[in-house]
Write an enzyme that holds these catalytic residues in place. Structure first.
Site, mmCIF file in Angstrom:
data_model
loop_
_atom_site.group_PDB
_atom_site.id
_atom_site.type_symbol
_atom_site.label_atom_id
_atom_site.label_comp_id
_atom_site.label_asym_id
_atom_site.label_seq_id
_atom_site.Cartn_x
_atom_site.Cartn_y
_atom_site.Cartn_z
ATOM 1 N N GLU A 1 -12.194 -16.487 27.032
ATOM 2 C CA GLU A 1 -10.799 -16.938 27.043
ATOM 3 C C GLU A 1 -10.080 -16.440 25.787
ATOM 4 O OE1 GLU A 1 -10.365 -21.218 26.571
ATOM 5 O OE2 GLU A 1 -8.523 -21.170 27.747
ATOM 6 N N GLU B 1 -5.666 -27.886 32.209
ATOM 7 C CA GLU B 1 -6.229 -28.249 30.898
ATOM 8 C C GLU B 1 -5.038 -28.545 29.987
ATOM 9 O OE1 GLU B 1 -9.511 -26.333 27.987
ATOM 10 O OE2 GLU B 1 -7.592 -25.285 28.085
HETATM 11 C C1 LER Z 1 -10.252 -24.178 25.893
HETATM 12 O O1 LER Z 1 -10.184 -23.798 27.229
HETATM 13 C C2 LER Z 1 -9.006 -23.839 25.185
HETATM 14 O O2 LER Z 1 -8.024 -23.492 25.777
HETATM 15 C C3 LER Z 1 -8.964 -23.914 23.716
HETATM 16 O O3 LER Z 1 -7.684 -24.249 23.257
HETATM 17 C C4 LER Z 1 -10.033 -24.749 23.088
HETATM 18 O O4 LER Z 1 -9.783 -24.945 21.746
HETATM 19 MN MN MN Z 2 -8.092 -23.157 27.958
#
Ligand code: LER
Ligand code: MN
Length: 269
Positions: free
Chosen positions: A152, A246
Site C-alpha cells: 500500500e 478503512e
Molecule cells: C493501512 O491500510 C493504512 O492505510 C495506513 O494509514 C496505516 O497506517
Molecule cells: Mn489503508
C-alpha cells in the site's frame, strides 16, 4: 460492487480501524448492514484461532478479502527495513505465517507499515534493497499457496518508503512477482497523487485491493472526494475485487459503517 470494512481481531491502536473488540458481535452487525466481507487486521496469526474466525465469518455469510498486518509494526516494531537483521527476519516470517489463513479465505495479504520507515543511520538505497528482498521472499512463499500480496502506498506523514503510485509501480518492477500488486487507499491518494483517477488508470490490473476513506479520513461522503469518478475509474480498469472501508470511527463506529455503505450503494446502485 463488493463492500467490506476493516475489523480488528485484537484491540488495536490504529485509529482508522472502525471496529475493535467483540469480534462476533461486530461481524453480526456488519453483515446485518449489508456488507459482503470483513477485512481482518491480524497482528499475529499464531495468536488467533483461524477455525473459529472462519466459523464466525462464514456463519454470517461474509468473505475475508484481505488481511491487514500493520499492527505487527505498530505494536511490536517489526519491519522489513529495520537495521537489526533479526527484526527483518521476524517481519518476513510474520508475513509467511499469514499465508495458510489467506489461502483458506482467498484473502490478499497487505503490506502496509510492516515495510517500515527509513530509520536514522540507514540509507534510502539500503532500506529499499531490504524491502525488495523481503517482498521477493514473501511473494515466493505466498505464490506456492496461490496467495497474493499487496503493498500500500502510504502518505509521507506515516512513512518515507513508497508514498505514491509511481513509486509503487517501480517497486513492482523491482520485485518481479506476478502475485505482488498494489493496494490503493483514497485517503493516501488524496495527499500524494496529482490526479487520483490517472494514478488508478496507471496501475491497471495491478490493483489487487482498494481502501476507501474520504479526504478527512471519515467515511465516504463525509469529505470532498469524488467517489463516483474514483470508483468509476477503478471499475473501468476491470477491477473485480472489494472496496474496503478503512476510516475513523466517527462520529462512532456503527454510524460511520452504516453511512459509508448507504452512500456507496446509493452512488452505485
Ligand atoms: C493501512 O491500510 C493504512 O492505510 C495506513 O494509514 C496505516 O497506517
Ligand atoms: Mn489503508
Amino acid at each position: 460492487m463488493k463492500l467490506s470494512i476493516v475489523l480488528s481481531t485484537h484491540t488495536a491502536q490504529f485509529q482508522a480501524v472502525a471496529f475493535k473488540g467483540d469480534f462476533e458481535a461486530n461481524v453480526a452487525k456488519i453483515a446485518g448492514w449489508g456488507y459482503d466481507g470483513v477485512e481482518l487486521a491480524i497482528r499475529d496469526p499464531n495468536l488467533v484461532d483461524a477455525d473459529e474466525l472462519l466459523r464466525v465469518v462464514s456463519a454470517h455469510g461474509l468473505e475475508v478479502p484481505a488481511i491487514g498486518t500493520g499492527q505487527a509494526w505498530g505494536e511490536e516494531g517489526l519491519s522489513f527495513t529495520d537495521p537489526d537483521p533479526e527484526v527483518r527476519a521476524a517481519a518476513i516470517q510474520r508475513v509467511c505465517d499469514h499465508v495458510p489463513f489467506a489461502a483458506r479465505t482467498g484473502a490478499v495479504i497487505i503490506i502496509g507499515l510492516l515495510r517500515g520507515i527509513v530509520k536514522p543511520g540507514v540509507s534510502h538505497d539500503q532500506a529499499y534493497a531490504w524491502l525488495v528482498d523481503a517482498l521477493q521472499r514473501c511473494s515466493a512463499a505466498a505464490a506456492r499457496h496461490g496467495v497474493r500480496l499487496v503493498l500500500e502506498p502510504i502518505n509521507r506523514y506515516e512513512t518515507t518508503l513508497i508514498n505514491n503510485v509511481e513509486q509503487g509501480l517501480a517497486l513492482i518492477e523491482a520485485v518481479g512477482a506476478d502475485n505482488f500488486g498494489l493496494l490503493l487507499d483514497t485517503f493516501h491518494m488524496n495527499i500524494e497523487e496529482p490526479v487520483i483517477e490517472d494514478s488508478i488508470r496507471a496501475c491497471g490490473d495491478r490493483v489487487f485491493h482498494f481502501h476507501v476513506a474520504d479526504s478527512n479520513r471519515w467515511y465516504p461522503g463525509a469529505g470532498h472526494l469524488d467517489f463516483k469518478s474514483i470508483l468509476g475509474t477503478l471499475f473501468a480498469t476491470g477491477y473485480q475485487g472489494y472496496v474496503s472501508g478503512e476510516f475513523m470511527p466517527l462520529p462512532d463506529a456503527d454510524t460511520s459503517a452504516q453511512r459509508s455503505i448507504a452512500y456507496l450503494r446509493w452512488l452505485y446502485s
